[in-house]
Write a protein that holds these residues in place. Structure first.
Motif, short mmCIF file in Angstrom:
data_model
loop_
_atom_site.label_atom_id
_atom_site.label_comp_id
_atom_site.label_asym_id
_atom_site.label_seq_id
_atom_site.Cartn_x
_atom_site.Cartn_y
_atom_site.Cartn_z
N VAL A 224 -8.73 12.03 8.60
CA VAL A 224 -7.80 11.92 9.72
C VAL A 224 -7.78 13.28 10.41
O VAL A 224 -7.37 14.28 9.82
CB VAL A 224 -6.38 11.53 9.26
CG1 VAL A 224 -5.42 11.53 10.45
CG2 VAL A 224 -6.40 10.17 8.58
N LYS B 286 -0.60 10.07 7.22
CA LYS B 286 -1.50 8.95 7.45
C LYS B 286 -2.57 8.87 6.35
O LYS B 286 -2.86 7.79 5.83
CB LYS B 286 -2.17 9.08 8.81
CG LYS B 286 -3.11 7.91 9.12
CD LYS B 286 -3.71 8.00 10.52
CE LYS B 286 -4.66 6.81 10.74
NZ LYS B 286 -5.27 6.85 12.11
N LEU C 95 -3.30 5.81 3.68
CA LEU C 95 -4.59 5.18 3.50
C LEU C 95 -5.03 5.24 2.04
O LEU C 95 -5.60 4.28 1.50
CB LEU C 95 -5.64 5.85 4.39
CG LEU C 95 -5.42 5.69 5.91
CD1 LEU C 95 -6.44 6.51 6.70
CD2 LEU C 95 -5.50 4.22 6.33
N ILE D 261 -11.62 0.21 5.04
CA ILE D 261 -10.62 1.11 5.62
C ILE D 261 -11.30 2.24 6.38
O ILE D 261 -10.87 2.63 7.47
CB ILE D 261 -9.71 1.67 4.51
CG1 ILE D 261 -8.86 0.54 3.92
CG2 ILE D 261 -8.82 2.79 5.05
CD1 ILE D 261 -7.98 0.98 2.76
N GLU E 234 -10.44 3.18 10.11
CA GLU E 234 -9.45 4.25 10.25
C GLU E 234 -10.02 5.67 10.29
O GLU E 234 -9.36 6.59 10.77
CB GLU E 234 -8.43 4.17 9.11
CG GLU E 234 -7.71 2.84 8.98
CD GLU E 234 -6.71 2.61 10.11
OE1 GLU E 234 -6.45 3.56 10.88
OE2 GLU E 234 -6.19 1.49 10.20
N SER E 235 -11.23 5.89 9.77
CA SER E 235 -11.72 7.27 9.64
C SER E 235 -12.05 7.87 11.00
O SER E 235 -12.58 7.21 11.89
CB SER E 235 -12.97 7.30 8.75
OG SER E 235 -13.43 8.63 8.62
N ARG F 275 -18.32 7.10 9.43
CA ARG F 275 -17.43 5.95 9.63
C ARG F 275 -18.20 4.63 9.69
O ARG F 275 -17.81 3.65 9.05
CB ARG F 275 -16.64 6.14 10.93
CG ARG F 275 -15.68 4.99 11.25
CD ARG F 275 -14.88 5.29 12.51
NE ARG F 275 -15.77 5.53 13.63
CZ ARG F 275 -15.56 6.49 14.55
NH1 ARG F 275 -14.52 7.30 14.44
NH2 ARG F 275 -16.40 6.64 15.55
#
Length: 440
Positions: free
Chosen positions: A296, A310, A314, A327, A331-332, A338
């Motif tokens: 993040v 965050k 996760l 995930i 989200e990365s 990613r």
């Protein structure tokens, strides 16, 4: 500590910031300063040379017998100053610049290598009588010269895989290594028979001086060598036989540590070679890791604490049973891993940065890290596996490539420096020292 700083700057402080004259009123300089050398339309002042020589004397304060007489030392140092002045002028003419940001990073690096803060470095320089602005100026000049070298050889040095294959077929890369030192008596291009004979007598006289025990090899190099490493006692450093010119390999293989060769005629003059010591090279291994990562990023809109919360949320989802890869894809903020679900592949310990490397090294296979922070954001990683790879062959090829590239770079830049020196108008105001007499 002064010696540590000298080492960190790779010879920069050897000249005691003498590449550029210290600011002084013009009238006072004219009245008090003599001229050590004229270099094109510039001059090297006597005060610059004196500062540089005094710095060398300070370096050898515990070994004063290693230094040559004052006039010989002045000639050695002046040669370096002339070459530095010519390189700086060429760098300026070709538009090479070092920004304040780059200089700041270099100063931070010097402080770090000496295990200091910048304030402590400033204090140490002051205690050693070195002005901080002089230090900054001289470091900038050292960086300019290195950038000039890089720019010059960049387009002139290419190494092909065929050259690597040929070198590997000819030599045993990665075998024993030797530490060498040398003394050079230079000859100009197109030397006359008289110049050759004079150089030969001088190198023989130097060898006689060393053999009689009047000077050790290092002191003789400082006193008499024409090479750029003269003030380093002629030290060449550790080399594999693959990094030694083929004409010298057989000679060195027949020597024992401490032996000094007979005078050898090379393309640039005569030289003596000393075998200082030897060592064996063993098998080379590398531990690699396979891991998944999730990041993040900290941004102006995602402050540190928000990013931490965050990444923790996760991690909680992964611990609760959700798929790491799913995930990570959603989200990365790591654009490199990613798309592959956070898969970082196999990598050496710090290939993804020291923060990630430190975490991965502490984990067991299959273990998920706690959230941790790097310079770009917050992370979690899962170490999947580790392995030890035999990289001897890979390193042999890389070493061969570096050997060829280094040799080409040295030859190209040495040729450039000779041309730079030959095209310049240089008038030394120092008297040349006498050579040692050969024993009859």
């Amino acid at each position: 500590m002064k010696n540590a700083i000298h080492t960190a700057l790779a010879g920069l402080l050897v000249l005691c910031f003498a590449a550029a004259p210290a600011p002084a009123p013009a009238q006072a300089t004219t009245a008090l300063d003599g001229i050590a050398a004229v270099v094109d339309e510039d001059v090297i002042l006597r005060s610059e040379l004196d500062r540089a020589v005094q710095n060398i004397i300070a370096q050898y304060a515990n070994q004063p017998g290693q230094l040559p007489p004052r006039d010989v030392l002045e000639r050695q140092v002046l040669d370096r100053l002339v070459l530095m002045r010519l390189q700086l002028a060429r760098a300026s003419d070709t538009g090479i610049r070092i920004s304040d940001a780059e200089l700041g990073q270099a100063i931070e690096s010097v402080a770090s290598r000496n295990r200091m803060t910048q304030d402590q470095l400033r204090q140490r320089l002051a205690a050693d009588g070195i002005g901080y602005e002089e230090f900054r100026s001289s470091l900038r000049e050292e960086m300019l010269i290195e950038r000039l070298r890089q720019r010059y050889i960049q387009s002139r040095v290419q190494v092909s895989e065929t050259e690597v294959d040929q070198l590997l077929a000819q030599r045993a890369i990665g075998g024993p290594e030797v530490r060498l030192a040398n003394i050079v008596v230079a000859l100009p291009d197109g030397a006359t028979p008289e110049q050759v004979a004079t150089a030969q007598r001088k190198i023989e006289g130097i060898r006689d001086v060393v053999n009689r025990g009047e000077l050790d090899f290092s002191a003789a190099a400082i006193r008499y060598s024409d090479a750029q490493n003269a003030l380093d006692g002629g030290d060449i450093g550790w080399r594999g036989y693959d990094a030694i010119p083929p004409a010298f390999v057989g000679l060195i293989q027949g020597m024992k540590p401490g032996d000094i060769s007979q005078p050898i005629r090379g393309p640039n003059g005569y030289q003596l070679i000393k075998l200082v010591e030897t060592r064996e090279a063993g098998q080379q291994t590398l531990t690699e890791y396979n891991a998944q990562g999730l990041m993040v990023r900290v941004t102006p809109t995602v402050p540190v604490e928000v990013a931490r919360q965050k990444i923790q949320a996760l991690r909680d989802r992964i611990v609760a049973g959700e798929d790491f890869a799913t995930i990570a894809r959603a989200e990365s903020d790591d654009s490199i891993s990613r798309a592959s679900g956070g898969d970082m592949g196999w990598f050496a310990i710090n290939a993804w940065g020291t923060a990630i490397g430190n975490q991965v090294q502490m984990l067991a296979d299959g273990e998920l890290s706690q959230p941790f922070q790097s310079e770009v954001g917050w992370h979690i990683v899962r170490r999947i596996a580790s392995r030890t790879q035999d990289v001897t062959e890979k390193n042999r090829r890389n070493q061969a490539r570096e050997i060829i590239g280094q040799r080409k770079a040295e030859e190209e830049f040495e040729r450039f420096l000779r041309q730079l020196r030959s095209e310049a108008y240089v008038e030394s105001r120092l008297e040349a020292p006498a050579a040692p007499a050969a024993s009859s």
